[in-house]
Design a protein around this motif. Structure first.
Motif, PDB file in Angstrom:
ATOM      1  N   ARG A  36     -13.191 -20.064   4.779  1.00  0.00           N
ATOM      2  CA  ARG A  36     -13.364 -19.134   5.900  1.00  0.00           C
ATOM      3  C   ARG A  36     -13.639 -19.851   7.222  1.00  0.00           C
ATOM      4  O   ARG A  36     -13.292 -19.334   8.288  1.00  0.00           O
ATOM      5  CB  ARG A  36     -14.524 -18.179   5.576  1.00  0.00           C
ATOM      6  N   HIS A  37     -14.228 -21.047   7.194  1.00  0.00           N
ATOM      7  CA  HIS A  37     -14.700 -21.660   8.439  1.00  0.00           C
ATOM      8  C   HIS A  37     -13.692 -22.576   9.124  1.00  0.00           C
ATOM      9  O   HIS A  37     -13.978 -23.094  10.196  1.00  0.00           O
ATOM     10  CB  HIS A  37     -16.008 -22.413   8.192  1.00  0.00           C
ATOM     11  N   TYR A  38     -12.515 -22.811   8.527  1.00  0.00           N
ATOM     12  CA  TYR A  38     -11.483 -23.531   9.275  1.00  0.00           C
ATOM     13  C   TYR A  38     -10.107 -22.970   8.923  1.00  0.00           C
ATOM     14  O   TYR A  38      -9.907 -22.376   7.864  1.00  0.00           O
ATOM     15  CB  TYR A  38     -11.552 -25.046   9.054  1.00  0.00           C
ATOM     16  N   VAL A  68     -13.928 -18.329  12.088  1.00  0.00           N
ATOM     17  CA  VAL A  68     -13.405 -19.689  11.953  1.00  0.00           C
ATOM     18  C   VAL A  68     -14.120 -20.610  12.950  1.00  0.00           C
ATOM     19  O   VAL A  68     -14.243 -20.283  14.133  1.00  0.00           O
ATOM     20  CB  VAL A  68     -11.878 -19.707  12.196  1.00  0.00           C
ATOM     21  N   LYS A  69     -14.565 -21.762  12.473  1.00  0.00           N
ATOM     22  CA  LYS A  69     -15.294 -22.704  13.318  1.00  0.00           C
ATOM     23  C   LYS A  69     -14.464 -23.928  13.706  1.00  0.00           C
ATOM     24  O   LYS A  69     -14.906 -24.754  14.499  1.00  0.00           O
ATOM     25  CB  LYS A  69     -16.561 -23.180  12.581  1.00  0.00           C
ATOM     26  N   GLU A  70     -13.278 -24.056  13.118  1.00  0.00           N
ATOM     27  CA  GLU A  70     -12.415 -25.194  13.455  1.00  0.00           C
ATOM     28  C   GLU A  70     -10.956 -24.762  13.359  1.00  0.00           C
ATOM     29  O   GLU A  70     -10.492 -24.298  12.321  1.00  0.00           O
ATOM     30  CB  GLU A  70     -12.668 -26.364  12.504  1.00  0.00           C
ATOM     31  N   ALA A  96     -16.675 -23.351  18.679  1.00  0.00           N
ATOM     32  CA  ALA A  96     -15.815 -23.876  17.615  1.00  0.00           C
ATOM     33  C   ALA A  96     -15.099 -25.146  18.065  1.00  0.00           C
ATOM     34  O   ALA A  96     -15.076 -25.482  19.253  1.00  0.00           O
ATOM     35  CB  ALA A  96     -14.799 -22.828  17.189  1.00  0.00           C
ATOM     36  N   LEU A 120     -19.835 -30.405  10.563  1.00  0.00           N
ATOM     37  CA  LEU A 120     -19.526 -29.056  10.093  1.00  0.00           C
ATOM     38  C   LEU A 120     -19.641 -29.051   8.574  1.00  0.00           C
ATOM     39  O   LEU A 120     -18.982 -29.844   7.890  1.00  0.00           O
ATOM     40  CB  LEU A 120     -18.112 -28.668  10.530  1.00  0.00           C
ATOM     41  N   ASP A 160     -19.040 -28.209   4.871  1.00  0.00           N
ATOM     42  CA  ASP A 160     -17.968 -27.674   4.023  1.00  0.00           C
ATOM     43  C   ASP A 160     -18.484 -27.157   2.681  1.00  0.00           C
ATOM     44  O   ASP A 160     -17.936 -26.204   2.128  1.00  0.00           O
ATOM     45  CB  ASP A 160     -16.914 -28.759   3.750  1.00  0.00           C
ATOM     46  N   VAL A 185     -22.610 -22.862   4.536  1.00  0.00           N
ATOM     47  CA  VAL A 185     -21.261 -23.409   4.708  1.00  0.00           C
ATOM     48  C   VAL A 185     -20.657 -22.825   5.986  1.00  0.00           C
ATOM     49  O   VAL A 185     -20.747 -21.625   6.238  1.00  0.00           O
ATOM     50  CB  VAL A 185     -20.375 -23.071   3.496  1.00  0.00           C
ATOM     51  N   GLY A 186     -20.053 -23.687   6.800  1.00  0.00           N
ATOM     52  CA  GLY A 186     -19.486 -23.240   8.071  1.00  0.00           C
ATOM     53  C   GLY A 186     -20.425 -23.395   9.241  1.00  0.00           C
ATOM     54  O   GLY A 186     -20.039 -23.128  10.383  1.00  0.00           O
ATOM     55  N   ASP A 187     -21.655 -23.855   9.001  1.00  0.00           N
ATOM     56  CA  ASP A 187     -22.601 -24.101  10.094  1.00  0.00           C
ATOM     57  C   ASP A 187     -22.426 -25.513  10.639  1.00  0.00           C
ATOM     58  O   ASP A 187     -22.060 -26.440   9.906  1.00  0.00           O
ATOM     59  CB  ASP A 187     -24.046 -23.951   9.611  1.00  0.00           C
TER      60      ASP A 187
END
Length: 450
Positions: free
Chosen positions: A142-144, A189-191, A238, A393, A395, A430-432
């Protein structure tokens, strides 16, 4: 009340991030039309396999995946790069080996894939029974997410058959790219990992025509796109990371954006070799550019810049002197992250016509030697990070600690930052993003603590 059945489709996605984006688009359309996605073969009513056809190992992996899907399910639609390949008799390679597949398409063939799905598994009557989020269906965490800005390539490198499968460069409209990026960022999304076959060439095919984003006129040009993406991502806290960037002169203008913090200081530059004669045989774009001087100039502007590149060892006609020249280049350029392939003859590639093909053992030996030098350079550069504080970041989180990435690390292809377990780490998810202090390093990875 009658509960409507949602036809179930299984999906296998192979290959590079560009193929992954194709898979995401197909999955998004399937869900938009009310199909369900099955995680297993036996739960699916048919299976779509997105293939890779770049090197021999990838071809075999794709053929094996098709065979497995046929054996486990029986109803298979094939798409992707391998679908564009022919055998020695000029027949479709896949159909000649697996004649029972329902349909075969080439890459970025969303419409053709959906037509084949409709034929063999009719769409449900209510396409809105399962609404799709604006950012679409993603196969990444979810974060990239990968953001593809163009398709195809105008170059004709002798070792590559991508243009014959994916066609010439086609840049996506500026506003379309920005809207997708905004939807991804809104979804958490962070990346954003910007990808294409040739990121630097974005807009060349449309002569850098004017586009608009939020009422602003902006040229369809890589600099203006990256600047806009950096500004947008910054408003969400991001990262933006650039991949497949050829070292054309106008790329120099991107480095100040990295130095100013608008874009992650990271460039994935597929150099492939350093010796001018080998580059000429490869027909590499920008082969006459003074890449060593350019990399040094980039680092003067942005000292934190990470340069990643890929190289081919044992290209036809490569002499020991030319290979040694490449090793010297790696040491002098101080390439942070390196991938290397032993040259593999690809059916249809012009390089097959070149004289001086090298034995397998020579190609493999040179690949191993190059990676030894690359690891020495990487280890020395990573050692400089010990004692520094880096923003990373996250994962993965486990009871043993966290696995994260710094600005120097793209997912799945570069190194990791391993965070020691602590009470402070438990406050993160995760995602922080988290600031850590580096405690040690090896040839590829870092270890750190909060």
């Amino acid at each position: 009340m009658t509960v409507q059945h949602s036809p179930k489709v299984g999906f296998v996605s192979l290959g590079c991030p560009k193929a992954l984006v194709d898979s995401e688009q197909i999955l998004t359309q399937l869900r938009a039309e009310g199909y369900a996605i099955s995680p297993t073969y036996d739960g699916a009513e048919l299976v779509v396999v997105n293939t890779c056809g770049f090197i021999d190992a990838a071809v075999q992996e794709s053929l094996d995946a098709i065979g497995e899907a046929l054996a486990e399910n029986g109803k298979v639609i094939v798409t992707g790069c391998l679908g564009a390949k022919k055998n020695a008799d000029g027949q479709d390679l896949i159909s000649s080996i697996h004649p029972s597949v329902l349909a075969v398409t080439g890459p970025h063939a969303l419409g053709e894939v959906m037509s084949a799905v409709h034929m063999h598994l009719p769409r449900p009557h209510d396409p809105f029974s399962d609404l799709v989020p604006p950012q679409g269906i993603k196969l990444t965490p979810r974060h990239y997410a990968y953001l593809k800005i163009s398709e195809g390539c105008n170059h004709r490198c002798t070792f590559c058959i991508i243009p014959s499968m994916r066609g010439d460069l086609v840049s996506r409209p500026f506003a379309q790219v920005m809207l997708e990026a905004e939807n991804l960022l809104k979804a958490g999304v962070k990346e954003l990992l910007v990808i294409s076959q040739d990121t630097s060439a974005y807009g060349v095919d449309v002569k850098f025509r004017m586009g608009f984003w939020q009422g602003r006129p902006l040229r369809t040009h890589v600099y203006e796109l990256v600047a806009a993406l950096g500004e947008l991502a910054a408003s969400y806290g991001a990262w933006v990371r650039l991949h497949y960037v050829y070292p054309y002169p106008h790329v120099d203008a991107l480095i100040p954006l990295m130095a100013q913090g608008h874009v992650v200081p990271y460039l994935d530059v597929p150099l492939q070799h350093a010796h001018p004669d080998v580059l000429k045989r490869m027909r590499r774009p920008a082969s006459s550019e003074k890449n060593l001087e350019r990399i040094r100039a980039w680092r003067e502007i942005c000292p934190e810049l990470t340069v990643r590149s890929t190289f081919i060892a044992g290209f036809p006609g490569e002499t020991e002197a030319e290979f040694s020249f490449l090793l010297d280049f790696l040491r002098e350029a101080q390439i942070d992250r390196v991938g290397c392939f032993a040259y593999s003859p690809i059916e249809g590639a012009k390089a097959n016509e070149l004289e001086g093909a090298l034995p397998d053992e020579v190609r493999n030996e040179r690949q191993a030697r190059l990676m030894e030098v690359a690891q020495e350079v990487s280890a020395a550069r990573l050692k400089r990070q010990v004692g520094k504080t880096l923003r990373v970041l996250i994962d993965t989180l486990t009871p043993e600690g966290g696995v994260a990435r710094s600005t120097a690390d793209a997912p799945e292809i570069d190194g990791n930052v391993f965070i020691a377990s602590s009470r402070a780490l438990k406050a993160y998810q995760v995602g922080d993003f988290v600031d850590v202090k580096v405690t040690r390093a090896n040839g590829h990875d870092l270890w750190a603590k909060i």
